[in-house]
Design a protein around this motif. Structure first.
Motif, PDB file in Angstrom:
ATOM      1  N   LYS A 116      44.917 -33.088 -56.655  1.00 19.79           N
ATOM      2  CA  LYS A 116      45.074 -32.394 -55.390  1.00 19.79           C
ATOM      3  C   LYS A 116      43.867 -31.502 -55.179  1.00 19.79           C
ATOM      4  O   LYS A 116      43.518 -30.713 -56.041  1.00 19.79           O
ATOM      5  CB  LYS A 116      46.361 -31.569 -55.385  1.00 19.79           C
ATOM      6  N   LEU A 119      41.660 -25.840 -52.339  1.00 22.44           N
ATOM      7  CA  LEU A 119      41.247 -25.359 -51.034  1.00 22.44           C
ATOM      8  C   LEU A 119      40.293 -24.202 -51.211  1.00 22.44           C
ATOM      9  O   LEU A 119      40.602 -23.221 -51.904  1.00 22.44           O
ATOM     10  CB  LEU A 119      42.478 -24.916 -50.228  1.00 22.44           C
ATOM     11  N   ASN A 486      38.438 -32.002 -49.288  1.00 22.23           N
ATOM     12  CA  ASN A 486      39.409 -31.555 -48.295  1.00 22.23           C
ATOM     13  C   ASN A 486      38.846 -30.323 -47.609  1.00 22.23           C
ATOM     14  O   ASN A 486      38.650 -29.287 -48.239  1.00 22.23           O
ATOM     15  CB  ASN A 486      40.748 -31.239 -48.976  1.00 22.23           C
ATOM     16  N   GLY A 489      42.562 -28.019 -45.424  1.00 23.55           N
ATOM     17  CA  GLY A 489      43.760 -27.424 -46.016  1.00 23.55           C
ATOM     18  C   GLY A 489      44.961 -28.318 -45.853  1.00 23.55           C
ATOM     19  O   GLY A 489      44.923 -29.504 -46.171  1.00 23.55           O
ATOM     20  N   GLU A 490      46.052 -27.771 -45.297  1.00 18.40           N
ATOM     21  CA  GLU A 490      47.292 -28.524 -45.127  1.00 18.40           C
ATOM     22  C   GLU A 490      47.441 -29.120 -43.735  1.00 18.40           C
ATOM     23  O   GLU A 490      48.472 -29.704 -43.415  1.00 18.40           O
ATOM     24  CB  GLU A 490      48.497 -27.616 -45.415  1.00 18.40           C
ATOM     25  N   GLU A 491      46.442 -28.955 -42.904  1.00 19.05           N
ATOM     26  CA  GLU A 491      46.536 -29.476 -41.544  1.00 19.05           C
ATOM     27  C   GLU A 491      46.363 -30.985 -41.529  1.00 19.05           C
ATOM     28  O   GLU A 491      45.596 -31.548 -42.316  1.00 19.05           O
ATOM     29  CB  GLU A 491      45.483 -28.824 -40.649  1.00 19.05           C
ATOM     30  N   SER A 510      48.264 -35.353 -43.594  1.00 20.06           N
ATOM     31  CA  SER A 510      47.884 -34.114 -44.259  1.00 20.06           C
ATOM     32  C   SER A 510      47.809 -34.378 -45.753  1.00 20.06           C
ATOM     33  O   SER A 510      48.334 -35.379 -46.256  1.00 20.06           O
ATOM     34  CB  SER A 510      48.899 -33.002 -43.980  1.00 20.06           C
ATOM     35  N   VAL A 511      47.205 -33.461 -46.499  1.00 26.94           N
ATOM     36  CA  VAL A 511      47.060 -33.666 -47.936  1.00 26.94           C
ATOM     37  C   VAL A 511      48.416 -33.693 -48.634  1.00 26.94           C
ATOM     38  O   VAL A 511      48.630 -34.454 -49.578  1.00 26.94           O
ATOM     39  CB  VAL A 511      46.129 -32.599 -48.552  1.00 26.94           C
ATOM     40  N   SER A 512      49.371 -32.897 -48.175  1.00 32.45           N
ATOM     41  CA  SER A 512      50.691 -32.885 -48.806  1.00 32.45           C
ATOM     42  C   SER A 512      51.423 -34.204 -48.554  1.00 32.45           C
ATOM     43  O   SER A 512      52.138 -34.701 -49.428  1.00 32.45           O
ATOM     44  CB  SER A 512      51.517 -31.709 -48.283  1.00 32.45           C
ATOM     45  N   GLN A 513      51.225 -34.768 -47.359  1.00 29.43           N
ATOM     46  CA  GLN A 513      51.848 -36.060 -47.075  1.00 29.43           C
ATOM     47  C   GLN A 513      51.257 -37.143 -47.973  1.00 29.43           C
ATOM     48  O   GLN A 513      51.975 -38.037 -48.429  1.00 29.43           O
ATOM     49  CB  GLN A 513      51.627 -36.433 -45.598  1.00 29.43           C
ATOM     50  N   GLU A 515      50.229 -36.725 -50.982  1.00 24.64           N
ATOM     51  CA  GLU A 515      50.817 -36.527 -52.305  1.00 24.64           C
ATOM     52  C   GLU A 515      52.273 -36.972 -52.336  1.00 24.64           C
ATOM     53  O   GLU A 515      52.730 -37.587 -53.293  1.00 24.64           O
ATOM     54  CB  GLU A 515      50.708 -35.049 -52.701  1.00 24.64           C
TER      55      GLU A 515
END
Length: 634
Positions: A116, A119, A486, A489-491, A510-513, A515
């Motif tokens: 991950k 940031l 990245n 960030g989370e956008e 987004s990066v969380s998606q 993951e």
């Protein structure tokens, strides 16, 4: 967005700025050569050397050369700033990709072991600062354009008004007596001038002057017969007819047009002043070869008398006058007294010519890009768009069947470009600069780094230090299934890339998606850019796309998996202005794409094949530094 007219105007302005900069460097070298060899080179060649400057100023494009001085400015801050400002001023990509709508929910994930991205808040602040800097640069560049345009309009109006007023005034000119006219016609016949040149006297000329492009007239001030002897008047006739024979009126008009376009460049004003001076000296030299040595003294005396009697002629386009400033007259008298300068050494003249040719090659050519455009040839198959009957493709002659790659020409109403078709989609990979966060690389270097044979530029980049050097990829960047950068960030941002089966994936992510969804499917290669052009076989661009006209790069895929690279040239009025997003979409439709996305354009747009740049770059510095490229592995 840019309309076609605005794109043409800004492209022309960009060409003027670049050409003026090249010309300034050439003028400095030219003046240096002329100074060093001033007593060794024939005066006729001294004037002829200026023709190289004129040619350099009117050429719509110049060839790439390994000898170009711009090869050595390749990585300079100046280059990066110029290209970066130009791309902001002539939009080719969105200012904020995160605001672009996505028409497809992505089905993409990273592998379980993908790290991950950490940031870094500093780049985020720098990016915000860069947005402000980009707006300021855009404002300054557009302000420069409008100031330039205002100067061009003012000078054009003044030039046209002065010439029209002068033409109107001399319309009241009176014919000279028959004896003087007979002498003039006799000399005209001796010089083998067949064009009918009228001879008049006018109160509105302050020195003998040749005027008129289509209907040339030699204008004499009133009372010249009382001031000058018949022989001296013949010297005046000879000088002015030599001006006509050498097409100096046309050259002076061309110089006036070029000065209007380059009014902001003081070096060009000085250069054309010196050129007019050499023009008069060259005419004197030719006149001296047609008269007896005993008459040279009387010719020189005529020049002195003219300087004492009349003032310098006004700066009117299409006017060639015998008079000049006192310093010019002095130089001309020195030349006439030293006849060796009229017939100077041929070897020194040859050396000067070779030096100027070399300097022109170094200063006017663009940086080497190993350019080798592939063009349509007679007999090749052509694909035709049924919508506008526009031929835009080449066929077997550009196909590399051994590598499964086909390269074709495309053309539209305002653009030209290249299409590359890659049959095996699993060969398309992402190359990322090895110095991420420090500097980008040329597309040719990225192709070479990955051991590939072809490639195009991919995602955009942001500019935290104002260098525009491609160090920081914008958005999310995935290489070999790993998130390598990245900047958001989370956008969520629109990504485009390929899974490990070679299927194109695109949409908002987004990066969380990434993951969270790594169990379902892997994202092998991906960059961030927008907008999507075609999604699941349907065009999603409305109107012309709203981004104006510019160089474009795009990537798409057919239902059979064939990957489509598209690069469209722009900002080159004599070659290709550029394309709208709708134009780019139409290309992908004609190549049966089921998915297609716009990539970074402008000065970044580039296609490489076997180490060669296939398209014509709009940048005199050659390839731009970018962070990523989609490449085709062997």
């Amino acid at each position: 967005m840019l309309t076609l007219l605005e794109a043409n105007c800004l492209s022309f302005f960009n060409w003027v700025m670049i050409t003026s900069a090249k010309a300034s460097i050439f003028i400095i070298f030219l003046l240096g050569v002329k100074f060093v060899l001033r007593h060794k080179v024939r005066v006729g060649l001294q004037y002829g050397l200026w023709s190289v400057l004129l040619v350099g100023l009117v050429l719509p494009w110049t060839p790439n050369s390994p000898a170009s001085v711009y090869n050595y400015l390749d990585a300079s801050r100046m280059q990066q700033m110029i290209v970066s400002i130009l791309d902001r001023a002539i939009p080719s990509s969105a200012a904020d990709l995160k605001s672009q709508p996505s028409a497809l929910d992505p089905v993409t994930v990273l592998g379980r072991n993908s790290p991950k991205a950490a940031l870094n808040p500093e780049p985020q602040r720098s990016k915000a600062e860069n947005a402000h800097s980009g707006t300021a640069s855009l404002f300054v560049y557009r302000l420069m354009y409008y100031l330039w345009l205002l100067g061009v309009l003012v000078l054009t109006v003044l030039t046209v008004s002065i010439n029209k007023l002068f033409s109107k005034n001399i319309g009241q000119a009176l014919p000279v007596d028959q004896e003087l006219l007979a002498e003039f016609k006799k000399l005209q016949a001796e010089l083998q001038i067949k064009k009918d040149i009228s001879l008049f006297k006018s109160r509105h000329v302050i020195s003998p002057s040749l005027f008129g492009l289509i209907h040339p007239r030699l204008l004499l001030p009133f009372g010249i017969e009382q001031t000058f002897s018949r022989e001296q008047i013949n010297h005046i006739f000879l000088h002015e007819l030599i001006h006509f024979k050498r097409k100096d009126i046309w050259i002076n008009c061309l110089c006036q047009v070029l000065l209007i376009c380059h009014w902001f460049n003081p070096l060009l004003w000085y250069a054309f002043y010196r050129m007019r001076e050499d023009q008069e000296i060259a005419c004197d030299a030719l006149a001296a070869t047609r008269i007896n040595p005993e008459q040279s003294y009387d010719y020189a005396y005529t020049l002195l008398k003219l300087a004492e009697t009349y003032t310098t002629a006004p700066p009117i386009a299409g006017l060639a006058s015998l008079c000049g400033s006192n310093s010019q007259i002095k130089k001309r008298l020195i030349i006439l007294r030293n006849r060796k300068l009229i017939r100077a050494s041929a070897k020194w003249s040859l050396l000067a010519g070779l030096l100027i040719a070399l300097i022109a090659l170094v200063t006017f050519s663009s940086a080497q890009t190993v350019t080798n455009p592939i063009s349509l040839e007679k007999g090749q198959n052509v694909k035709v768009s049924p919508e506008n009957n526009q031929a835009f493709g080449a066929a077997e002659g550009t196909a590399d069947t051994s590598s499964g790659i086909t390269i074709e020409d495309i053309a539209g109403p305002n653009y030209k470009g290249k299409v590359m078709l890659i049959k095996d989609p699993t060969r398309v990979k992402l190359a990322v600069t090895q110095k991420i966060g420090v500097t980008g690389e040329k597309v040719s270097e990225l192709v070479k780094d990955r051991g590939a044979i072809a490639g195009i530029n991919a995602g955009g980049f942001y500019d935290p230090n104002g260098k525009g050097n491609g160090a920081f990829p914008d958005g999310l960047t995935v290489k070999d299934g790993k998130l390598v950068h990245n900047s958001v960030g989370e956008e969520g941002v629109n990504i485009v890339g390929f899974d490990d089966q070679g299927k194109m994936v695109l949409g908002n992510m987004s990066v969380s998606q990434l993951e969270e969804r790594h169990f379902r499917q892997a994202v092998s290669e991906a960059v961030t850019f927008a907008p999507n052009l075609i999604v699941e076989g349907k065009p999603v661009i409305s109107g012309d796309g709203g981004w104006g006209i510019a160089p474009r790069t795009g990537i798409g895929q057919r239902a059979d998996g064939t990957v489509i690279f598209v690069v469209i040239d722009g900002r080159q009025p004599a070659w290709s202005i550029g394309a709208t997003l709708r134009d780019l979409t139409k290309v992908f439709e004609d190549y049966d794409a089921v998915n297609a996305v716009n990539l970074d354009g402008g000065s970044s747009s580039e296609m490489i094949y076997q180490g060669k740049v296939l398209n014509k770059l709009p940048n005199i510095f050659g390839e731009r530094y970018v962070p990523t490229a989609f490449v085709v592995t062997p």
